[in-house]
Design an enzyme around this catalytic site. Structure first.
Site, mmCIF file in Angstrom:
data_model
loop_
_atom_site.group_PDB
_atom_site.id
_atom_site.type_symbol
_atom_site.label_atom_id
_atom_site.label_comp_id
_atom_site.label_asym_id
_atom_site.label_seq_id
_atom_site.Cartn_x
_atom_site.Cartn_y
_atom_site.Cartn_z
ATOM 1 N N GLU A 71 0.821 -1.232 0.000
ATOM 2 C CA GLU A 71 0.000 0.000 0.000
ATOM 3 C C GLU A 71 0.843 1.266 0.000
ATOM 4 O OE1 GLU A 71 -2.427 -0.538 3.528
ATOM 5 O OE2 GLU A 71 -4.039 -1.393 2.359
ATOM 6 N N GLU B 289 -6.237 -8.002 -0.897
ATOM 7 C CA GLU B 289 -6.827 -7.861 0.444
ATOM 8 C C GLU B 289 -8.262 -7.386 0.323
ATOM 9 O OE1 GLU B 289 -4.962 -5.036 2.994
ATOM 10 O OE2 GLU B 289 -2.939 -5.813 2.711
#
Lengths: 661, 661, 661
Positions: free
Chosen positions: B146, B297
């Site tokens: 991320e 995710e």
């Protein structure tokens, strides 16, 4: 400046290829632009490297415009210092209350008290003044631009020393300062001036006097900066000097304009907030007590930047706005800006021409303004705004007090605008004047939200009341000393004594269930409220409900040939506005002020007079039209029609009537 | 990676006693978990002291999992530098726009451009790459995690130098930069590159080009950091490399993923915002123009942390979300996380197992996903998503422009999601593609909120239109240059010229009373709006009311064999969405795009094709069920039922149909 | 302190000309003021220059007051350090979480852990203690004032070292700390204590244990500072020592008051929030488990400062507030402040006298208080508050947990006040006690929002349940370890094991559509919710709708001779309050708690008992009056009227009944 009604625009030739200048001039002529304002952001063009000043470019532009009948208001370019002044000089940068030091970018990133900056400012100012010293095209000077529009007080190290110096001058001894500020509270007593902090971050609020004085210090310093530039220009030029100010900036306009020659300002309310423009006219006409002002910037359609924009004016509004300006004393009416910015920050601001030279959505509106201007100019040049008999007190110091002590989030300017709107709605001509102003000629004065009443002001008012003036005082007036402490002997300070009334309680009326009724109109009360003793006073309204039921809240007392009306608390909301409208109207009538026109909501008027006779300017600002009563025989100037009694006013229509009898 | 549909979870064995590993593996098998993602936050476990790297633990875990049929996606652990990197090294820390330097704690607290950090990153990356170079269990690599999820551009000293370097490369000379940025405005002209500030605190906004370029600089630097890690891994491993990205992070995904092998992402909308997941699928499937992506995710039930949580998905939603992912191109679908965090920050995030190993509220939902996955896998592996004929343009650069210039608080991503949802509701299959993408195969393209149209993009579009493409352009497209200034000659820039239409006015339509009607649907208009000349264009809708009544606001023009439709302003609110739905539908139909399925609200579909034939995947995402029209004879794969015409879809039901004829 | 009901005011003679002292004393006598609180902000008066301490002035004032029958509570003046301590000493200043270092001004601008400051504090404390060591007028000492009212934890360099020391003492080894905090998450593992940061700015949240421990560290340090001052005073004086605390300040009152002699506090809710005062009484009466407290400050009318003000109390409210205080255990009831501040910050706070010595709007209310006080004093001195049989658990540590982990923006204190108000409305007498308190005498205890249940507390509770206690546990209780991580084996931790119930799911119930019905009252559920196994439990309410329909949400289990009721989720809004009111009432009845009075909404009562018999104090706090049931024969003390059954209570009326039989 010449005796004419200027119609102008902000012009940035330095941002464009020189080839478009001719095209611009041609279009300016079409639009009736007779003056441009120039140079205020052009420092890096004028002095691209330290000390290498070259004004040839601007000289040529000014000449070319002049040859085409277009005058120039030239500016000092100090709001935007070039990178060579700021780069690697953090000590020169502006520091805000949160302690954030500004980076290069935007405007006003520098501290105007920094001695290096002042030296640079002096040099460029002198160079420009010399360059255009005797130039007939340069009809006026503008200093810098919008002082303190983006920033308030600076908290840099330079300012810290100057602050100590300013305090030493004002208070002379530290003991005197401690006493006046009441620093004993919370053990804040100072042993010497150099210990006094700038009101930076603390766990809770600073001593009120410290906080307010720092604002006043800042007001003084920026006024000094302006005066310094003005003095330099005067060494070379006789053209009048102004600054482009605003009611909402962090300055004291009265101090700022004192050493200058005339007032000018910018403002950008959208058409729904038209009364803010009228407020500006009524205020800036009186800052120098000369009945004149200049609208240096407004939009042909909408305010905007990359960060957002206001909604656009409705069709035909602009003409009414400009007509009201000229009628209300404007020497000129300028747009910001002529040609849309291609880059930077303000690309989305209303303009007359697009970046590529095409008439914008505002263009046709500007043509309507010019048509109106030409029609009214001959008469407006022969007449002056007739000074109203009603004054509304304005004080920059009072505003500073409310920044420090906002009570119920009171915004001083918003409250003054609210009261002013009530006067418009009541059909009352008015002037907004400072507490230093000459009171002669006024029959009535409204003084509200003035925490500290200065002795000289009170002395003037008393003499004026004695001679017949009606003083409508309050709410929130007189409850503080000039150092923002509680008066020694009375809730509303010295005015109680000299006016002979007494406050029993002074307390937060907010949400206590209290209301008041005046002449059949009932309104909730709020604010810190005074409940008066019923002793030697005429009671105009009483508290109803709340904690002090039946005690007087609006009282009246004769004073010499005049009288005083004291409003003890804030009448809230729309009902409060209705109550005040009725009260102000009654007071005005009793004070002998004529209110003959009874304009509909949204219709405004200005009376003008001169050798040529008396005129009545009327226009609709709200877009719905309405009517006005002509109290006698009048001739509509354009058509020659004679009429009296009710006269219709169309949506955004502007009418000029000559009084016949 | 193997040809299979992965079903996985994020796994943190380093946080647990080794004794639970066997228990975990047993439960993973029960839940159908075939892959784990591992290592991204484990730097301090791998290298507890500077230079003492030991990967034995992870080697053993990877082996053990592999022996039990579970593969691993292994990560570089760089989002969370150990304390020995950051302690006593303020100069390595991330600094935000407000000038706040980060402390150790949380994630991304370091500047990824810091040379010391890069050296540490290189070393740990190489060690990991070596360790698992040829390991059959490691089916893919994930770089870091991320990027830029918690932070945006860094304002540290290192970044200041790199910024100057980057500008020098981009603009070559300072004169060129000054010209392109229009720094003449507000005297911001630079004399040399090293004077250019980072866009830190100033009294007002920075020059738009400065601000936007700093974002683009940051996008470039983080992409370079990713490329550097990828290059190190490639020296040792042939396994494909990805990153776990997101549409809302401060990156340019196209640049970031360019040197990587496949896209993966995470997202956590709650079930009411299901269309955001579909948006992600349609976007990430096209970032590398390969029709694939990986859901790295998402939650088995709800997003959460110690600071709060989203509401939990409704029952059965998860299966639909996962099925749509696989049907829309997903190679895998992973949960965050396997076993609830006991400590740190994310204790309240949805998980498969509680900290003590008990099935959580999401567990049964995961079993339903696995059941679905097994059912669809054989067919999905033999087919691919059929590329839609309709494209929606996405540009990370455009997003950067709107951060700088938000106008009416425009959130670029929210606007793209809004348009995408309209396409879903219209029953239109679509791809979200960048302005660099190959246009072949598309019949229609929607390009909105693209301030600057790059030349190469325009050239591609023109050729494609010439050959028959329908380009639906606007609102807010073409009104800026690549340096975010106003185009030189036209309101909407070069597209006016090449497409042969003309804008008369371009102004804020917001709150001006303007509306437009298309095909019987009337919607209020807002945004900076273009009012077009009625010259050589077919008018699809006109301004009604406001400042430009009767002027065209939606126009159409043929271009070669294709055509262009230009939308001049933003149709507002739900009515605006209805208007656009009708317009997009009509345009698609005219462009020859089939829209046979007419799904009910909340029903989505993906067409898949392969050697094996054509398939239609359908599912309900909204939980209310509905129907879809089968335009021919289809066989429901699970039951073998043949049917055509209307087919019912139950709440969150997922159906796969094989086309018979 | 003498056995009397003190009636007092804060007094600042140092701020006034000495000539007004006599006038003040005369007026104090009129108002029934028997004690003043003095000195807390007077450091710069006492020690105007470093080391030059002179307490003559205060000595004289104390004497003069004493001669007039007015006692003094004398304070250490440490909340407001003089300028000579702070000027040019940035290293001594308080630094907030945002890294902002305080400037001189306001209060609490210094770090109370700074060694220089502590030395100065020691010296002035000792000087004052010596001065008034044996003075009969000084009936008590107040340390400092309102510790941590404006500030929370300090982030200066001194605090960083002390933090490391504190951690080393608490955790002994870094390995232990890493394990307890779970620093493995996000690679935050520490190699040594000196690496552990203060929880300053990071890109996202800090490790929960780090954040919470920093708060606990700060609570410990301020308690140590208080203890240090107390120890100095004790060397010289036998008068009891207190501090002026508050429930909302950033302290652990239990720790803070442990080394002191009695509790006192201030609070300023407006009359609509009267239940907050009752909460304070019920809390501070139990902090030292002595049934006593002192209201050190409240307003005679309204709270206020230059920044704003609360609305003023309704007429007669003040008497009820004071009467309830005395009835609930108050040794005294003091106003802030006697004479309105003229300057500083608090000019707009309610006062007894205006700056110029005129009775304020609160004056008559104070006279009513004094009248009431005199009436009740003889009986109140012969009786004590009868300890309630119902306890509500309060934990400062739990509050710290919720600052770190607010979940659905949970404000710990607001939730406790909400529950307490439900108990008032249910007509239940109650005590608010800490989780360290002795449980003997209680029949029922409500423990909610206690994330971590300490072992000693659980051991006490179990023994008490075993012997017959009813424990009503939850919501949000037991779901964290003392280091704010997830328990190892159970959702609600150890209580599941020892109490023998089991949680199937623990998840965010918020907005999931879940409700529960108890005894016919249905309320929406929210919060992190536990859904229980239906195993060996009596189900009192079940989830309806949502994700876990039909699972138990409120359960009951016998435990020894007692029982436990577990509430699994938060009943929301007013319906939730009704549900809890019913549930708490039923539990209390089952636990054998008498609820005979059935007061109307807004009526409160305290039972008092002594040699002289049993008394019932009743008053209306809401201003609407109502009734109460007298369960037997009672005599109204003032009138001698005997009555039983329903008794009317007028608006704000205060009644005292003696029980006859």
């Amino acid at each position: 400046m010449e005796e004419r009604l200027y119609h102008g625009a902000a012009y940035y030739p330095e941002l464009w290829d020189e080839t478009i200048i001719d095209e611009d001039i041609e279009l300016m002529k079409q639009a009736g632009i007779s003056v441009v304002r120039m140079g205020e952001f052009a420092w890096s063009q004028m002095e691209p490297e330290e000390g290498k000043i070259d004004l040839t470019f601007f000289g040529e532009i000014v000449d070319k415009l002049y040859k085409n009948g277009i005058s120039t208001i030239f500016c000092t370019p100090t709001p935007t210092p070039p990178i060579w002044i700021t780069h690697n000089h953090p000590e020169r940068m502006f520091v805000n209350r949160q302690g954030e030091r500004m980076s290069h970018g935007a405007r006003q990133q520098i501290c105007t008290n920094n001695p290096d900056f002042i030296a640079y400012s002096d040099r460029i100012t002198e160079a420009i003044a010399k360059k255009f010293a005797d130039h007939p095209a340069v009809v006026a000077w503008q200093l810098d631009n919008e002082f303190k529009c983006h920033v308030a007080e600076c908290y840099c190290e330079t300012c810290l020393s100057l602050w100590h110096e300013w305090l030493r001058e004002k208070y002379e001894t530290i003991e005197n300062l401690n006493a006046k500020w009441g620093t004993g509270v919370w053990s804040e007593t100072y042993q010497s001036f150099d210990q006094i902090p700038q009101p930076k971050k603390t766990p809770y609020a600073h001593n009120a006097a410290l906080d307010t004085n720092y604002r006043l210090f800042s007001y003084d310093k920026i006024a000094q900066f302006a005066a310094r530039q003005a003095a330099i220009i005067r060494r070379y030029s006789k053209a009048p000097i102004t600054h482009n100010g605003h009611t909402d900036f962090q300055v004291d306009n009265e101090k700022l304009f004192a050493p200058l020659d005339f007032t000018s300002f910018d403002d950008y309310p959208n058409c729904d907030d038209w009364n803010k423009m009228i407020y500006d006219y009524d205020y800036f006409r009186n800052v120098k007590q000369d009945g004149k002002f200049y609208v240096m910037e407004t939009s042909s359609g909408h305010n905007g930047s990359i960060l957002g924009y206001e909604h656009i004016h409705r069709k035909d509004y602009l003409r009414a706005e400009a007509a009201a300006a000229y009628a209300g004393g404007a020497m000129g009416f300028n747009y910001w800006l002529w040609r849309q910015q291609r880059s930077g920050v303000e690309q989305n601001h209303g303009h007359l021409l697009s970046s590529w030279g095409k008439p914008s959505i505002g263009w046709d509106e500007v043509l309507k303004v010019e048509e109106m201007r030409k029609k009214f100019e001959p008469i407006f040049l022969k007449t002056k705004v007739k000074k109203a008999e009603l004054a509304q007190t304005y004080s920059a110091t009072a505003r500073a007090f409310f920044f420090t002590e906002p009570l119920e989030r009171i915004d001083y300017n918003r409250e003054q605008v609210r009261l002013h709107k009530i006067l418009i709605d009541a059909g009352l001509a008015r002037e907004i004047i400072s507490d230093n102003a000459d009171l002669s000629g006024y029959k009535m004065m409204i003084t509200a939200y003035l925490p500290a009443i200065e002795k000289t002001f009170l002395r003037n008012v008393l003499a004026w009341c004695e001679a017949g003036g009606t003083w409508v005082v309050g709410p929130l007036t007189g409850f503080r000393t000039p150092d923002q402490s509680v008066p020694y002997d009375y809730a509303l300070g010295i005015i109680e004594l000299v006016m002979g009334f007494e406050t029993r309680y002074f307390y937060p009326v907010k949400d206590s269930g209290a209301a008041a009724t005046y002449s059949g109109i009932t309104a909730e009360l709020t604010g810190l409220g005074a409940a008066f003793e019923e002793k030697d006073v005429k009671v105009l309204a009483r508290y109803e409900g709340g904690r002090t039921p039946d005690l007087p809240v609006i009282i009246e007392k004769p004073y010499g040939k005049g009288r005083i009306v004291v409003i003890g608390a804030i009448p809230k909301g729309e009902a409060g506005e209705q109550l005040l409208l009725k009260l102000y109207g009654d007071c005005a009538r009793d004070a002998g002020i004529a209110m003959p026109y009874s304009p509909s909501q949204g219709i405004i008027f200005y009376e003008r007079e001169g050798e040529d006779g008396e005129y009545l300017f009327v226009c609709d600002m709200q877009g719905q039209g309405g009517k006005i009563i002509l109290p006698g025989l009048y001739e509509e100037v354009e058509t020659g029609t004679r009429l009296s009694g009710p006269a219709a006013v169309g949506a955004y229509e502007c009418l000029l009537f000559r009084k016949i009898k």
